[in-house]
Design a protein around this motif. Structure first.
Motif, PDB file in Angstrom:
ATOM      1  N   VAL A  40       0.953  -1.204  -0.126  1.00 29.64           N
ATOM      2  CA  VAL A  40       0.184  -0.186  -0.089  1.00 29.64           C
ATOM      3  C   VAL A  40       0.867   1.251  -0.045  1.00 29.64           C
ATOM      4  N   ALA A  41       2.047   1.320   0.714  1.00 26.98           N
ATOM      5  CA  ALA A  41       2.882   2.378   0.927  1.00 26.98           C
ATOM      6  C   ALA A  41       3.354   2.577  -0.633  1.00 26.98           C
ATOM      7  N   ILE A  42       4.012   1.650  -1.355  1.00 27.22           N
ATOM      8  CA  ILE A  42       4.222   1.877  -2.652  1.00 27.22           C
ATOM      9  C   ILE A  42       3.300   2.449  -3.546  1.00 27.22           C
ATOM     10  N   VAL A  43       1.970   1.930  -3.608  1.00 26.65           N
ATOM     11  CA  VAL A  43       0.854   2.323  -4.281  1.00 26.65           C
ATOM     12  C   VAL A  43       0.715   4.028  -4.006  1.00 26.65           C
ATOM     13  N   VAL A  44       0.439   4.290  -2.763  1.00 31.15           N
ATOM     14  CA  VAL A  44       0.077   5.426  -2.299  1.00 31.15           C
ATOM     15  C   VAL A  44       1.424   6.526  -2.907  1.00 31.15           C
ATOM     16  N   ASN A  45       2.564   6.057  -2.706  1.00 26.92           N
ATOM     17  CA  ASN A  45       3.877   6.814  -3.063  1.00 26.92           C
ATOM     18  C   ASN A  45       3.749   7.114  -4.589  1.00 26.92           C
ATOM     19  N   LEU A  46       3.367   6.169  -5.365  1.00 30.89           N
ATOM     20  CA  LEU A  46       3.276   6.450  -6.714  1.00 30.89           C
ATOM     21  C   LEU A  46       2.140   7.454  -7.036  1.00 30.89           C
ATOM     22  N   ILE A  47       0.789   7.303  -6.557  1.00 28.54           N
ATOM     23  CA  ILE A  47      -0.080   8.009  -6.614  1.00 28.54           C
ATOM     24  C   ILE A  47       0.593   9.648  -6.291  1.00 28.54           C
ATOM     25  N   ALA A  48       1.082   9.739  -5.005  1.00 25.60           N
ATOM     26  CA  ALA A  48       1.435  10.974  -4.746  1.00 25.60           C
ATOM     27  C   ALA A  48       2.324  11.797  -5.753  1.00 25.60           C
ATOM     28  N   MET A  49       3.352  10.663  -6.228  1.00 27.26           N
ATOM     29  CA  MET A  49       4.227  11.324  -7.170  1.00 27.26           C
ATOM     30  C   MET A  49       3.510  11.835  -8.516  1.00 27.26           C
ATOM     31  N   GLY A  50       2.560  11.043  -8.694  1.00 22.81           N
ATOM     32  CA  GLY A  50       1.675  11.536 -10.068  1.00 22.81           C
ATOM     33  C   GLY A  50       1.002  12.664  -9.888  1.00 22.81           C
ATOM     34  N   LEU A  51       0.479  13.153  -8.545  1.00 18.48           N
ATOM     35  CA  LEU A  51       0.102  14.271  -8.616  1.00 18.48           C
ATOM     36  C   LEU A  51       1.075  15.405  -8.605  1.00 18.48           C
ATOM     37  N   LYS A  52       2.043  15.228  -8.354  1.00 18.00           N
ATOM     38  CA  LYS A  52       3.288  16.270  -8.211  1.00 18.00           C
ATOM     39  C   LYS A  52       3.708  16.690  -9.570  1.00 18.00           C
ATOM     40  N   LEU A  53       3.493  15.884 -10.737  1.00 24.07           N
ATOM     41  CA  LEU A  53       3.925  16.156 -12.100  1.00 24.07           C
ATOM     42  C   LEU A  53       3.405  17.245 -12.676  1.00 24.07           C
ATOM     43  N   GLY A  54       4.151  18.165 -13.002  1.00 25.36           N
ATOM     44  CA  GLY A  54       3.556  19.324 -14.050  1.00 25.36           C
ATOM     45  C   GLY A  54       3.560  20.706 -13.058  1.00 25.36           C
ATOM     46  N   ASP A  55       3.947  20.693 -11.814  1.00 24.61           N
ATOM     47  CA  ASP A  55       4.366  21.901 -11.080  1.00 24.61           C
ATOM     48  C   ASP A  55       5.629  22.508 -11.680  1.00 24.61           C
ATOM     49  N   ARG A  56       5.668  23.758 -12.220  1.00 21.11           N
ATOM     50  CA  ARG A  56       6.755  24.400 -12.855  1.00 21.11           C
ATOM     51  C   ARG A  56       7.636  25.261 -11.745  1.00 21.11           C
ATOM     52  N   THR A  57       7.107  25.126 -10.729  1.00 22.57           N
ATOM     53  CA  THR A  57       7.944  26.236  -9.756  1.00 22.57           C
ATOM     54  C   THR A  57       9.077  25.247  -9.118  1.00 22.57           C
ATOM     55  N   GLN A  58       9.982  26.067  -8.374  1.00 18.76           N
ATOM     56  CA  GLN A  58      11.075  25.472  -7.671  1.00 18.76           C
ATOM     57  C   GLN A  58      10.831  24.416  -6.655  1.00 18.76           C
ATOM     58  N   VAL A  59       9.801  24.864  -5.763  1.00 16.07           N
ATOM     59  CA  VAL A  59       9.151  24.001  -4.859  1.00 16.07           C
ATOM     60  C   VAL A  59       8.276  22.568  -5.352  1.00 16.07           C
ATOM     61  N   GLY A  60       7.956  22.795  -6.404  1.00 15.01           N
ATOM     62  CA  GLY A  60       7.341  21.692  -6.969  1.00 15.01           C
ATOM     63  C   GLY A  60       8.289  20.856  -7.533  1.00 15.01           C
ATOM     64  N   ALA A  61       9.464  21.232  -8.015  1.00 13.39           N
ATOM     65  CA  ALA A  61      10.520  20.461  -8.530  1.00 13.39           C
ATOM     66  C   ALA A  61      11.289  19.656  -7.262  1.00 13.39           C
ATOM     67  N   VAL A  62      11.472  20.243  -6.248  1.00 18.12           N
ATOM     68  CA  VAL A  62      12.154  19.612  -5.052  1.00 18.12           C
ATOM     69  C   VAL A  62      11.142  18.515  -4.695  1.00 18.12           C
ATOM     70  N   LEU A  63       9.750  18.852  -4.460  1.00 16.49           N
ATOM     71  CA  LEU A  63       8.748  17.988  -4.003  1.00 16.49           C
ATOM     72  C   LEU A  63       8.659  16.522  -4.824  1.00 16.49           C
ATOM     73  N   LEU A  64       8.735  16.921  -6.252  1.00 13.38           N
ATOM     74  CA  LEU A  64       8.782  15.735  -7.227  1.00 13.38           C
ATOM     75  C   LEU A  64       9.982  14.948  -6.934  1.00 13.38           C
TER      76      LEU A  64
END
Lengths: 127, 585
Positions: A40-64
């Motif tokens: 479940v941890a892997i699945v949720v982590n993958l979803i979180a990564m998907g939600l982070k895609l496409g943010d062009r700011t610096q904070v977004g890049a580090v989060l990703l």
């Protein structure tokens, strides 16, 4: 209140909590660690990564990038688990278990960074 | 350039090392030959053995350097020992001679200069950010450099005086300032300082030498016809010569700048207070004028080059002023408003010290100025006194006196040049203020109040923001998306001036900044209205409370923050949520 913020923060925090839940326990005793929790941890982590895609700011890049690190570590842990239980003859010994758990511990750090950044950014905007 | 300089270094080294190397090689050769020829101990068959060339060289290598491993590879015969003694003394002395030569060569000032120049050229060539080339590191130069580096700009210095260069090394500027001790009027040093590089965005010529300044200005113009040049000059002839060079060129006459500054202080204190505050002068406050007096009689001590300009400016504004000067020729034209003699109490009383409101101690001698202020202070403490401080090193003394205002020509000029570089739009702003002062003083008071209320404190930040992808990526993005309807950013359709300085925590409030000047191409608006719609390429000069600078820059750079400021709703952050919004919306 913003539904996007809720969904986004939910998945990022859940990724951390599940990761922590799997990590808790003796490092070389696999009976303290549940393989379904790792899944479940892997699945949720993958979803979180998907939600982070496409943010062009610096904070977004580090989060990703923190998400990428966490996924890398968790998937490595899963692969070692698959190898020792399915392919290798040694089975789930204490040595193997400690490798899997310590990899998930690394992922935990990445998830902590992710949450810290999320919280600090929210506090910075003061809304 | 770099090659020829390197060539010079190797030339100096070779010329000095020629003799030592020859001596060294000869001594080694003789010693080695001797060791090879000297008969050694007989071997098992009774045959005399000889040392090989390799072993002879090996023996000498450790003997000449006084290491002394002993008799290797076999014990020596007495003949070999005799020669070994000769070898030891000659080769050790040769070594000492060679090492001494190398050390004296390294201490050679010409070589050190060549090395310094070489490393300077290499560091300049490696510079990655834009820089100004500053020629002359006197009082003005060092004050200007402080301001430039504080504003985040980079600079390279050429200065003739060795002592001043040492001072440059000891300064704690926020960024490293490269310096070369050389005569800037020699064009090759200008080239060494990278004047031909694209990274060099201006030459600031600030030395005290008129002729050198002119020559540097001419060379700079020939080497780079498009470069910005700011040149200090006190002579009218040189000034017209320099301005005749054409291009982006400015002349700063320290006497005139300083005189108008001082004159403004007396006849237009409100604007001058604002000016002092904007330049971050310590202790400058908006809520009280520096010089609270208007009108009345003034005494000016010193009617030299600077004093005469002050006199002209003030008397043109109708201020009653009397000059005191010891030289007959300087006060020839104005003898009815002047007292001849040194500025001692007797002469000051003759000039009307009892009924005057203010005194300017404006001679070019700090000692006179200080003693004058001390005497007058005892006589009438209520008098408003302005003193000219010529040397930066006398600061301690001037700070201790009870004088009302200290003016430092070098500081005034450094500030003026700094504003020309960091906030060129400020000139328009002050022009506008002068107009206001004459036509509608209430508006000027409103502006001062607005600045005091919004920003207040001391040392505000003045910064020009250009709306381009480097300085304001979010604004450019928002403006580029005006056409596309699907995005939240575009719903507003445009970005107004007010939008970019709203508070990021509540968009109906504003940050503590005041937009002072807006420029689009040739069109300049002083105190632009909030409704002004921005376009890419616009320049806006903001006066910013230091603490909120980071927030203003985040507004310009972060598309999420700006999106909230424009619409009240933060735009979707990632692909998934954008897709979700288009589906549901």
């Amino acid at each position: 209140m913003n539904s996007e913020k809720i969904v986004f923060s939910f998945f990022i925090v859940l990724a951390l909590t599940l990761n922590f839940g799997f990590f808790m326990g003796d490092i070389d005793d696999f009976t303290h660690h549940n393989i379904y929790e790792l899944f479940v941890a892997i699945v949720v982590n993958l979803i979180a990564m998907g939600l982070k895609l496409g943010d062009r700011t610096q904070v977004g890049a580090v989060l990703l990038s923190t998400s990428l690190v966490a996924n890398l570590q968790l998937l490595a842990a899963a692969m070692i688990w698959a190898y020792v239980t399915q392919i290798s003859a040694s089975g789930l010994s204490a040595d193997n278990a400690s490798v899997i758990i310590s990899l998930s511990g690394g992922a935990l750090i990445a998830n902590v960074i992710s949450v810290v950044m999320l919280v600090s950014e929210t506090l910075m905007s003061r809304r | 350039m770099s090659d020829s300089s390197l060539g010079r270094v190797s030339f100096i080294v070779l010329r000095h090392m020629r003799m030592p190397i020859v001596v060294f090689v000869c001594v080694y050769a003789i010693c080695i030959i001797g060791m090879v020829l000297a008969p050694g101990l007989p071997d098992a068959d009774g045959q005399t053995t000889y040392m090989s060339f390799f072993h002879a060289y090996y023996f000498l290598a450790y003997t000449a350097t006084t290491t002394g491993f002993g008799e290797l590879p076999t014990p020596f015969s007495n003949a070999q020992r005799v020669w070994a003694v000769v070898c030891l003394y000659t080769s050790v002395i040769t070594w000492l001679y060679v090492v001494g030569k190398i050390i004296s060569l390294l201490r050679n000032p010409h070589l050190q200069l060549a090395f310094a120049e070489e490393s300077f050229i290499r560091s300049v060539a490696r510079k990655t950010n834009d820089y100004y080339l500053v020629c002359g590191f006197g009082d003005t130069g060092s004050l200007l450099l402080r301001g430039l580096t504080d504003a985040g700009l980079s600079a390279v210095v050429i200065e003739l005086d060795d002592e001043r260069m040492k001072a440059l090394d000891l300064r704690d500027y926020p960024t490293r300032v490269l310096g070369l001790c050389a005569d800037a009027s020699e064009p090759r040093y200008l080239i060494a300082a990278g004047i031909e590089s694209d990274k060099c965005i201006g030459v600031l010529i600030l030395s005290n030498n008129e002729e050198a300044n002119l020559k540097v200005a001419v060379s700079a113009r020939i080497l780079r016809p498009d470069l910005k040049v700011i040149c200090r000059s006190t002579s009218v002839e040189n000034e017209s010569e320099i301005l005749g060079l054409g291009g982006d060129i400015h002349v700063v006459d320290p006497f005139r700048v300083f005189a108008s500054y001082m004159a403004m202080l007396i006849y237009n204190p409100t604007i001058q207070t604002l000016n002092e505050w904007l330049s971050g002068a310590p202790g400058a406050r908006l809520d009280r004028n520096i010089c609270p007096l208007k009108g009345g009689k003034w005494i000016l001590c010193g009617h030299g080059r600077m004093g005469s300009v002050v006199y002209q400016k003030l008397s043109k504004k109708g201020i009653d002023i009397t000059a005191v000067d010891p030289l007959v020729e300087t006060i020839e034209g104005i003898s009815e408003h002047a007292v001849l003699g040194r500025a001692n109490m007797a002469n000051l009383k003759k000039a009307g010290l009892e009924e005057c409101v203010g005194l300017i101690a404006g001679t070019d001698n700090d000692t006179f100025n200080l003693s004058m202020i001390q005497q007058v202070g005892r006589f009438s403490p209520s008098l408003f006194t302005i003193v000219r401080q010529n040397k930066h090193s006398n600061e301690v003394l001037f700070k201790r006196t009870t004088v009302d205002f200290i003016l430092q020509p070098s500081l005034v000029i450094a500030r003026m040049v700094l504003f020309m570089l960091t906030a060129p739009l400020l000139r328009q702003f002050f022009k506008h203020l002068l107009g206001l002062y004459e036509n509608s003083p209430t508006e000027l008071a409103d502006l001062t109040n607005r600045l005091a209320l919004n920003i207040g404190g001391d040392a505000p930040v003045l910064k020009t923001y250009t709306l381009n992808p480097q300085q304001a990526p979010a604004v450019c993005l928002a403006l580029a998306q005006q056409g596309s309807v699907s995005l939240a950013l575009a719903q507003q359709g445009s970005v107004s001036l007010a939008d970019i300085y709203r508070a990021p925590h509540a968009r109906d409030q504003f940050l503590n900044v005041v937009p002072m000047v807006h420029r689009r191409g040739e069109e300049v608006t002083v105190l632009p209205p909030n409704e002004l719609l921005l376009e890419v390429g616009d320049e806006v000069l903001f006066c910013i409370k230091p603490a909120v600078k980071i927030l203003l820059e985040a507004n310009l750079a972060n598309e999420h923050t700006l999106g909230y400021l424009l619409t009240g709703v933060e735009p979707a952050r990632s692909h998934f949520f954008r897709w979700w919004q288009t589906r549901s919306g």
